[in-house]
Design an enzyme around this catalytic site. Structure first.
Site, mmCIF file in Angstrom:
data_model
loop_
_atom_site.group_PDB
_atom_site.id
_atom_site.type_symbol
_atom_site.label_atom_id
_atom_site.label_comp_id
_atom_site.label_asym_id
_atom_site.label_seq_id
_atom_site.Cartn_x
_atom_site.Cartn_y
_atom_site.Cartn_z
ATOM 1 N N ASN A 1 0.814 -1.214 0.000
ATOM 2 C CA ASN A 1 0.000 0.000 0.000
ATOM 3 C C ASN A 1 0.849 1.267 0.000
ATOM 4 O O ASN A 1 1.739 1.413 -0.822
ATOM 5 C CB ASN A 1 -0.982 -0.041 1.176
ATOM 6 N N GLY B 1 6.730 -21.211 1.594
ATOM 7 C CA GLY B 1 7.296 -22.483 1.152
ATOM 8 C C GLY B 1 7.971 -22.396 -0.209
ATOM 9 O O GLY B 1 7.700 -21.494 -1.006
#
Length: 555
Positions: A435, A486
């Site tokens: 943002n 991951g």
């Protein structure tokens, strides 16, 4: 007509003569003829192409530094095929506009698996609106505001972006106030006989509930979740442009992005000592394949009967790979307590059908750390609304592992606005570049965390792209850990590869030092005293001393 045309001709001639005179004075002041003569003498035996090349280099030194020509925003897709924002920077270099680089920012939207179709559709509309608004901001106002600014002036660029965003916030506030006033004027006044429904009664205390330490937290009603912080539609334009300008400045200087970020942070007092951790790779292959569902975060989702089972599975995998837990590999548990709370029962559901109150959760975490000392961090062990449990677990485990607030923390802009990062009792925070967060904001928040001796963890959002800039940001800001998820999908593996490349560069430069043991520093007074007394080994360090930083800017 002839006299008028003749007057214009004379005027044009005088202007040309004036320009020639100014050029002659410029050449004399800068001693250009002598420079050219020396250059021609030194290149007498070179080919004409080489001579022209040397001449070009000579004149390039007299050229103005690159300035921003335009900023272009585009709607692109992230790693999940969802829309996000790309920003491309064009600079004026020797009077010609040239594309320098582009970046892709991750959105703040979470990806909910198994969500209701209507919720998914509503979020898709919101996401599309946020990206299209950001593209419009970049291509209209922001590109005009930044034209002519040198990309090396990061503070100046971020200030322009900050003012622009504040104006947008004010416009949004005024628009909402106007809409509310219009709604109030059209809503009929309720009849005095109409009474509002009575508030719901608090849940009755169960019969036979024991008194004591275990139930101290459940005696009070469970606080409802706090509403999400308002995110202004289009705000991702601010963070994306700030990052793109930082990357542009680094490329024009011939530096890696992480070094320019370190320079930006170093030149804002106090100069921090940054830290990182060496990665370990290698090992044996051929372990037994584990079958389970892979989530969008790259996590293997498996069924288990006890909380210890996944950790025992990891232990077995590490043994097969020849890695020692607690030495070659350490664990951090993302507890995600906000997802475990069952508000109807006022307890955390740690497993299917297994509920625990706050005090029991503290006991669970303490028992887990006792059994698995290789766990060095717990992320979001409680909700941000549960301040007392945070105090309790910090007192119990604060000297043995990091207690990190991720979702339990506020946004960077809110933390800087409040000027207080110690709302809860934790060891550190997960910070993200999303943002309206600029490079200057990242420097300010990490400096504030350094001054409070809090651990900084730089994290990625769920909607990622193949842009690996956040790895450079993490290294340049000197955070202790980076949270990437991951090893699945190209956009995540790209970041791990970038991390390994930076590590190799720093090792070759002699900038990175290692220790094999992981140590905790300044988690509490006892740990600090032990470090001062020399009872703990030195931590890993990523050092950018003053002379190194200044030399890098000169070269």
């Amino acid at each position: 007509m002839g006299e008028e045309g003749g007057g214009r001709s004379c005027g044009t001639t005088r202007e040309l003569q004036k320009l020639k005179q100014q050029a002659l004075e410029y050449y004399r002041e800068n001693d250009v003829p002598r420079r050219l003569e020396e250059l021609l003498n030194s290149t007498f035996y070179l080919q004409p192409a080489d001579v022209y090349g040397h001449l070009a280099n000579c004149f390039s030194k007299l050229a103005k530094p690159p300035t921003i020509y335009k900023v272009v925003g585009k709607n692109v897709l992230d790693g999940l095929g969802l829309p996000t924002l790309q920003v491309e920077i064009f600079c004026t270099i020797q009077n010609f506009p040239k594309s320098i680089c582009s970046v892709v920012i991750s959105t703040h939207f979470e990806v909910h698996e198994n969500a209701l179709p209507e919720l998914v559709e509503a979020e898709e509309v919101e996401r599309a609106d946020a990206v299209s608004t950001a593209v419009r901001w970049v291509n209209e106002t922001i590109t005009e505001e930044l034209r002519g600014i040198e990309p090396s002036n990061q503070a100046g660029v971020d200030q322009v972006l900050r003012i622009f965003f504040e104006n947008k916030v004010q416009e949004d506030k005024e628009r909402k106030e106007l809409e509310k006033s219009l709604e109030d004027s059209t809503v009929p006044v309720p009849s005095p006989l109409t009474q509002p429904p009575p508030p719901p009664l608090p849940p009755d205390k169960k019969k036979g509930q024991k008194q004591g330490r275990r139930d101290t937290f459940t005696e009070k009603p469970i606080l409802p979740p706090e509403p999400d912080e308002h995110v202004l539609c289009g705000s991702m334009a601010i963070g994306a442009v700030s990052l793109a300008v930082a990357k542009t400045g680094a490329m024009l200087d011939g530096n890696p992005l992480y070094l320019n970020i370190a320079l930006l942070k170093h030149h804002q007092p106090p100069p921090p000592k940054t830290e990182t951790k060496r990665g370990h790779n290698g090992g044996k292959r051929g372990q037994q394949q584990i079958i389970g569902k892979m989530s969008h975060l790259g996590c293997l989702t498996i069924n288990y009967d006890t909380i210890e089972q996944p950790l025992l599975l990891i232990q077995g995998i590490c043994a097969n790979l020849g890695l020692e837990l607690g030495r070659n590999l350490h664990l951090a548990i993302n507890c995600a307590a906000h997802e475990l709370m069952d508000y109807s029962k006022g307890k955390y559901e740690v497993m299917m059908g297994t509920y625990k109150n706050a005090a029991e959760m503290v006991d669970l975490y303490v028992d887990l750390i006792n059994k698995f000392p290789s766990i060095i961090a717990l992320i979001d062990p409680f909700r941000k609304e549960d301040s007392e449990p945070w105090d309790s677990i910090y007192d119990a485990l604060g000297a043995r592992c990091y207690l990190i607030a991720g979702t339990a923390s506020k946004s960077i802009s809110k933390l800087l606005e409040d000027g207080n990062i110690g709302v809860l009792k934790y060891s550190g925070l997960i910070i993200k570049h999303t943002n309206q967060t600029t490079m200057s904001d990242l420097v300010e928040i990490t400096n504030l965390m350094d001054s409070k001796k809090h651990i900084a963890v730089f994290g990625s959002t769920e909607g990622e792209s193949s842009d690996d800039s956040l790895v450079d940001l993490a290294v340049g800001l000197g955070v202790r850990f980076i949270k990437l998820g991951g090893l699945s999908r190209g956009e995540r593996v790209t970041k791990y590869n970038r991390l390994l490349t930076i590590e190799e560069e720093l090792v070759q430069n002699g900038t990175l030092g290692f220790t094999e043991e992981h140590t905790f520093f300044y988690l509490n007074e006892e740990a600090e005293k032990a470090a001062v007394a020399g009872e703990l080994p030195e931590p890993l360090e990523l050092i950018f001393p003053t002379e190194v930083l200044e030399e890098s800017t000169r070269t």
